[in-house]
Design a protein around this motif. Structure first.
Motif, PDB file in Angstrom:
ATOM      1  N   SER A  64       5.326  13.601  25.901  1.00 34.83           N
ATOM      2  CA  SER A  64       6.670  14.021  26.296  1.00 34.83           C
ATOM      3  C   SER A  64       7.059  15.280  25.541  1.00 34.83           C
ATOM      4  O   SER A  64       6.816  15.390  24.329  1.00 34.83           O
ATOM      5  N   GLU A  65       7.683  16.220  26.237  1.00 29.88           N
ATOM      6  CA  GLU A  65       8.180  17.425  25.579  1.00 29.88           C
ATOM      7  C   GLU A  65       9.346  17.108  24.647  1.00 29.88           C
ATOM      8  O   GLU A  65       9.575  17.809  23.668  1.00 29.88           O
ATOM      9  N   ASP A  66      10.103  16.060  24.975  1.00 34.26           N
ATOM     10  CA  ASP A  66      11.236  15.661  24.138  1.00 34.26           C
ATOM     11  C   ASP A  66      10.679  15.011  22.874  1.00 34.26           C
ATOM     12  O   ASP A  66      10.199  13.874  22.891  1.00 34.26           O
ATOM     13  N   THR A  67      10.740  15.752  21.778  1.00 36.66           N
ATOM     14  CA  THR A  67      10.099  15.320  20.539  1.00 36.66           C
ATOM     15  C   THR A  67      11.103  15.383  19.398  1.00 36.66           C
ATOM     16  O   THR A  67      11.855  16.348  19.269  1.00 36.66           O
ATOM     17  N   LEU A  68      11.121  14.351  18.584  1.00 33.98           N
ATOM     18  CA  LEU A  68      11.981  14.316  17.407  1.00 33.98           C
ATOM     19  C   LEU A  68      11.093  14.278  16.168  1.00 33.98           C
ATOM     20  O   LEU A  68      10.362  13.311  15.948  1.00 33.98           O
ATOM     21  N   LEU A  69      11.135  15.340  15.389  1.00 30.22           N
ATOM     22  CA  LEU A  69      10.339  15.436  14.167  1.00 30.22           C
ATOM     23  C   LEU A  69      11.262  15.542  12.965  1.00 30.22           C
ATOM     24  O   LEU A  69      12.370  16.076  13.058  1.00 30.22           O
ATOM     25  N   GLY A  70      10.786  15.063  11.835  1.00 28.45           N
ATOM     26  CA  GLY A  70      11.520  15.270  10.598  1.00 28.45           C
ATOM     27  C   GLY A  70      11.095  16.578   9.964  1.00 28.45           C
ATOM     28  O   GLY A  70       9.966  17.041  10.145  1.00 28.45           O
ATOM     29  N   THR A  71      11.996  17.171   9.219  1.00 28.34           N
ATOM     30  CA  THR A  71      11.663  18.394   8.493  1.00 28.34           C
ATOM     31  C   THR A  71      12.421  18.384   7.171  1.00 28.34           C
ATOM     32  O   THR A  71      13.531  17.852   7.076  1.00 28.34           O
ATOM     33  N   PHE A  72      11.799  18.948   6.145  1.00 28.70           N
ATOM     34  CA  PHE A  72      12.401  18.934   4.813  1.00 28.70           C
ATOM     35  C   PHE A  72      13.267  20.176   4.580  1.00 28.70           C
ATOM     36  O   PHE A  72      12.901  21.283   4.967  1.00 28.70           O
ATOM     37  N   THR A  73      14.399  19.968   3.936  1.00 24.28           N
ATOM     38  CA  THR A  73      15.197  21.072   3.411  1.00 24.28           C
ATOM     39  C   THR A  73      15.353  20.853   1.906  1.00 24.28           C
ATOM     40  O   THR A  73      15.293  19.715   1.425  1.00 24.28           O
ATOM     41  N   THR A  74      15.564  21.922   1.167  1.00 22.47           N
ATOM     42  CA  THR A  74      15.595  21.810  -0.298  1.00 22.47           C
ATOM     43  C   THR A  74      16.830  21.091  -0.805  1.00 22.47           C
ATOM     44  O   THR A  74      16.830  20.572  -1.921  1.00 22.47           O
ATOM     45  N   GLY A  75      17.918  21.064   0.002  1.00 19.42           N
ATOM     46  CA  GLY A  75      19.165  20.465  -0.472  1.00 19.42           C
ATOM     47  C   GLY A  75      19.888  21.318  -1.487  1.00 19.42           C
ATOM     48  O   GLY A  75      20.797  20.840  -2.175  1.00 19.42           O
ATOM     49  N   ARG A  76      19.515  22.584  -1.566  1.00 19.57           N
ATOM     50  CA  ARG A  76      20.083  23.457  -2.594  1.00 19.57           C
ATOM     51  C   ARG A  76      20.741  24.686  -1.970  1.00 19.57           C
ATOM     52  O   ARG A  76      20.542  25.805  -2.434  1.00 19.57           O
ATOM     53  N   ASN A  77      21.520  24.453  -0.944  1.00 18.46           N
ATOM     54  CA  ASN A  77      22.167  25.571  -0.269  1.00 18.46           C
ATOM     55  C   ASN A  77      23.593  25.803  -0.753  1.00 18.46           C
ATOM     56  O   ASN A  77      24.269  26.699  -0.267  1.00 18.46           O
ATOM     57  N   ARG A  78      24.060  25.014  -1.728  1.00 17.88           N
ATOM     58  CA  ARG A  78      25.380  25.265  -2.293  1.00 17.88           C
ATOM     59  C   ARG A  78      25.236  25.934  -3.656  1.00 17.88           C
ATOM     60  O   ARG A  78      24.254  25.679  -4.371  1.00 17.88           O
ATOM     61  N   PRO A  79      26.199  26.774  -4.042  1.00 14.84           N
ATOM     62  CA  PRO A  79      26.086  27.521  -5.301  1.00 14.84           C
ATOM     63  C   PRO A  79      25.859  26.596  -6.486  1.00 14.84           C
ATOM     64  O   PRO A  79      26.496  25.556  -6.625  1.00 14.84           O
ATOM     65  N   GLY A  80      24.932  26.989  -7.376  1.00 12.56           N
ATOM     66  CA  GLY A  80      24.666  26.240  -8.590  1.00 12.56           C
ATOM     67  C   GLY A  80      23.572  25.207  -8.478  1.00 12.56           C
ATOM     68  O   GLY A  80      23.005  24.776  -9.488  1.00 12.56           O
ATOM     69  N   THR A  81      23.237  24.799  -7.260  1.00 16.14           N
ATOM     70  CA  THR A  81      22.240  23.740  -7.098  1.00 16.14           C
ATOM     71  C   THR A  81      20.820  24.230  -7.347  1.00 16.14           C
ATOM     72  O   THR A  81      19.911  23.416  -7.509  1.00 16.14           O
ATOM     73  N   GLU A  82      20.619  25.545  -7.391  1.00 17.05           N
ATOM     74  CA  GLU A  82      19.267  26.059  -7.562  1.00 17.05           C
ATOM     75  C   GLU A  82      18.700  25.751  -8.944  1.00 17.05           C
ATOM     76  O   GLU A  82      17.491  25.819  -9.158  1.00 17.05           O
ATOM     77  N   THR A  83      19.542  25.374  -9.900  1.00 15.04           N
ATOM     78  CA  THR A  83      19.050  25.057 -11.248  1.00 15.04           C
ATOM     79  C   THR A  83      19.022  23.547 -11.516  1.00 15.04           C
ATOM     80  O   THR A  83      18.731  23.131 -12.638  1.00 15.04           O
ATOM     81  N   VAL A  84      19.327  22.748 -10.511  1.00 17.02           N
ATOM     82  CA  VAL A  84      19.391  21.298 -10.698  1.00 17.02           C
ATOM     83  C   VAL A  84      18.005  20.684 -10.515  1.00 17.02           C
ATOM     84  O   VAL A  84      17.345  20.893  -9.500  1.00 17.02           O
ATOM     85  N   VAL A  85      17.572  19.907 -11.489  1.00 19.45           N
ATOM     86  CA  VAL A  85      16.357  19.103 -11.364  1.00 19.45           C
ATOM     87  C   VAL A  85      16.763  17.701 -10.913  1.00 19.45           C
ATOM     88  O   VAL A  85      17.715  17.124 -11.436  1.00 19.45           O
ATOM     89  N   GLY A  86      16.055  17.176  -9.943  1.00 15.33           N
ATOM     90  CA  GLY A  86      16.356  15.849  -9.414  1.00 15.33           C
ATOM     91  C   GLY A  86      15.923  15.761  -7.974  1.00 15.33           C
ATOM     92  O   GLY A  86      15.285  16.684  -7.440  1.00 15.33           O
ATOM     93  N   TYR A  87      16.261  14.665  -7.318  1.00 16.29           N
ATOM     94  CA  TYR A  87      15.918  14.515  -5.905  1.00 16.29           C
ATOM     95  C   TYR A  87      17.090  15.006  -5.064  1.00 16.29           C
ATOM     96  O   TYR A  87      18.019  14.269  -4.758  1.00 16.29           O
ATOM     97  N   LEU A  88      17.029  16.287  -4.695  1.00 16.99           N
ATOM     98  CA  LEU A  88      18.011  16.876  -3.796  1.00 16.99           C
ATOM     99  C   LEU A  88      17.423  17.066  -2.407  1.00 16.99           C
ATOM    100  O   LEU A  88      18.137  17.412  -1.462  1.00 16.99           O
ATOM    101  N   LEU A  89      16.113  16.894  -2.288  1.00 13.87           N
ATOM    102  CA  LEU A  89      15.412  17.096  -1.020  1.00 13.87           C
ATOM    103  C   LEU A  89      16.094  16.305   0.092  1.00 13.87           C
ATOM    104  O   LEU A  89      16.500  15.160  -0.116  1.00 13.87           O
ATOM    105  N   ASN A  90      16.201  16.916   1.256  1.00 13.00           N
ATOM    106  CA  ASN A  90      16.829  16.245   2.394  1.00 13.00           C
ATOM    107  C   ASN A  90      15.861  16.255   3.565  1.00 13.00           C
ATOM    108  O   ASN A  90      15.222  17.273   3.835  1.00 13.00           O
ATOM    109  N   VAL A  91      15.729  15.124   4.219  1.00 14.88           N
ATOM    110  CA  VAL A  91      14.859  15.003   5.385  1.00 14.88           C
ATOM    111  C   VAL A  91      15.743  14.873   6.610  1.00 14.88           C
ATOM    112  O   VAL A  91      16.469  13.888   6.760  1.00 14.88           O
ATOM    113  N   LEU A  92      15.685  15.881   7.471  1.00  9.04           N
ATOM    114  CA  LEU A  92      16.551  15.931   8.646  1.00  9.04           C
ATOM    115  C   LEU A  92      15.718  15.968   9.924  1.00  9.04           C
ATOM    116  O   LEU A  92      14.592  16.459   9.923  1.00  9.04           O
TER     117      LEU A  92
END
Length: 442
Positions: A282-310
């Protein structure tokens, strides 16, 4: 406080004091609440009986120059001191509620070993990851510093639970090991991210995100077919089918995406869509993809599980050409990017998958975080994400671009799939990538 400063503060009026308080960073009490992503990882940890499904296992090869492993040990300890996530354990109350507990001191498990070659180093890292993690007592970071057979070869072997660490955190760790000065890099506590995420979810952007993802997953297609039924009782035993593609193919996929004002990630996701659409019928496909979860200011220096699966919902492939697929992927991912902070675990969708994620069975990974050359104490750095014999999802397709082309793997749950089935899917993916390169030549 010196006298001059005290005098100036005392002279401030009530309105001026209020403005000053608002401008100063506020130290908020940490509730210990888990993020939605962390809560899922905690549940999976117990569902699979502590097997290393959600454990980062990396071998960092240092070659071409001798390194001071004692200094690296100091840097690891300093990194733990600077980042509260790595001093965190998890406790369960009588009513089943789980909370984070941040310790003032919690030393990592640090060891020194010798390894004769690459295979021995990788095996040692695998043993670090395979030993069950005790989430209640910790530590959740294990590092082995391995001397090689010669002065110009060593390894840093890292095993750490995803509850406190993700791919971006690993890059921050490498930055710390490579730092030349004695001054640590600035950091932000993980607890501040948890607080900010909860506030964001309650606000208008959070509500908009919920609405977007509910609409995107409405009437979603069924999960991909498997060789054996899903029963939700899998132990997530896994295996990887590796593949490589030459630089000419990688360049062609990136160039084809660039022509459509899209990224290399978009081009590779379009190839993956074509392969999974054939696989699922089927062409209609739903896949997961990772985002860093660090798109808000200041989050680029945070260590931890911010990863988001969308999820990324791919439906209209037009003529089915790679160009049309790239355009469709670009449209879908750009729309989702506006709502990338919304935790995937909270998406209200009718589809439910029996396994370790409520929505996703197949995931696409594009990791170019380590694509740039890095050196530690003058030594060349090569990182390898190691196969732990587990499968985080039913199927995970990973693409790692590099200067010599693309390396990747297709990881699968051996309780659901036969190796021959997954090998055919991997071969089809690489064949479709070659087709993109051939069409570009023409």
């Amino acid at each position: 406080m010196n006298d001059a400063l005290a005098t100036r503060l005392a002279a401030l009026g009530p309105e001026q004091r209020a403005r000053l308080r608002a401008a100063l960073p506020q130290q908020r009490p940490d509730s210990g609440e888990l993020t939605p992503g962390q809560l899922r990882l905690w549940q999976v940890h117990h569902q699979v009986e502590g097997r290393p499904v959600d454990v980062v296992c990396q071998a960092v090869r240092l070659s071409g120059a001798p390194v001071d492993l004692g200094l690296l040990a100091e840097r690891v300890r300093g990194f733990v001191t600077a980042h509260e996530a790595l001093r965190t354990t998890f406790e369960t109350s009588g009513d089943g509620t789980v909370r984070r507990v941040v310790h003032r001191e919690l030393a990592p498990r640090l060891s020194r070993i010798r390894c004769a070659d690459e295979a021995e180093a990788h095996a040692a890292a695998g043993r670090l990851a395979a030993e069950p993690f005790d989430l209640a007592t910790g530590p959740l970071l294990r590092v082995a510093l391995a001397e090689g057979p010669a002065a110009g070869l060593a390894w840093v072997l890292v095993a750490v639970h995803n509850l406190v660490f993700d791919a971006w955190s690993f890059e921050l760790l490498l930055d710390e090991l490579a730092r030349e000065t004695a001054t640590p890099a600035p950091s932000r506590p993980f607890g501040s991210f948890v607080h900010d995420q909860a506030s964001w979810l309650r606000g208008p952007d959070g509500r908009a995100g919920a609405a977007h993802w509910a609409a995107e997953t409405a009437d979603a297609p069924a999960p991909l077919p498997t060789d054996r039924p899903r029963d939700g009782r899998t132990r997530r035993t896994g295996k990887r089918i590796g593949f490589t593609l030459p630089a000419s193919v990688a360049d062609a996929v990136a160039a084809s995406a660039k022509k459509e004002a899209a990224t290399a990630y978009t081009g590779w996701l379009a190839v993956a869509w074509a392969a999974f659409a054939e696989f699922g019928g089927s062409e209609d496909t739903l896949l997961g993809t990772f985002t860093t979860g660090r798109n808000r200011p200041g989050t680029e220096t945070v260590v931890g599980y911010l990863l988001n699966v969308l999820p990324v919902r791919l439906r209209d492939s037009g003529t089915g050409s790679h160009r049309d697929r790239v355009r469709a992927v670009r449209t879908a991912t750009r729309a989702g990017l506006k709502h990338a902070s919304y935790p995937g675990e909270l998406i209200d969708a009718g589809r439910r998958v029996a396994g370790t994620h409520p929505l996703l069975d197949a995931v696409f990974v594009f990791d170019n975080l380590g694509a740039d050359e890095r050196r530690i104490q003058g030594a060349h750095v090569t990182t390898t994400d190691l196969d732990k014999g587990t499968a985080r999802f039913d199927l995970t397709l990973a693409v790692y671009p590099g200067p010599d082309g693309v390396a990747g793997w297709l990881e699968f749950d051996t309780g659901l799939y036969d190796e021959a089935t997954v090998r055919r899917l991997a071969e089809r993916f690489t064949a479709l990538a070659h087709t993109v390169a051939q069409e570009a030549d023409q």
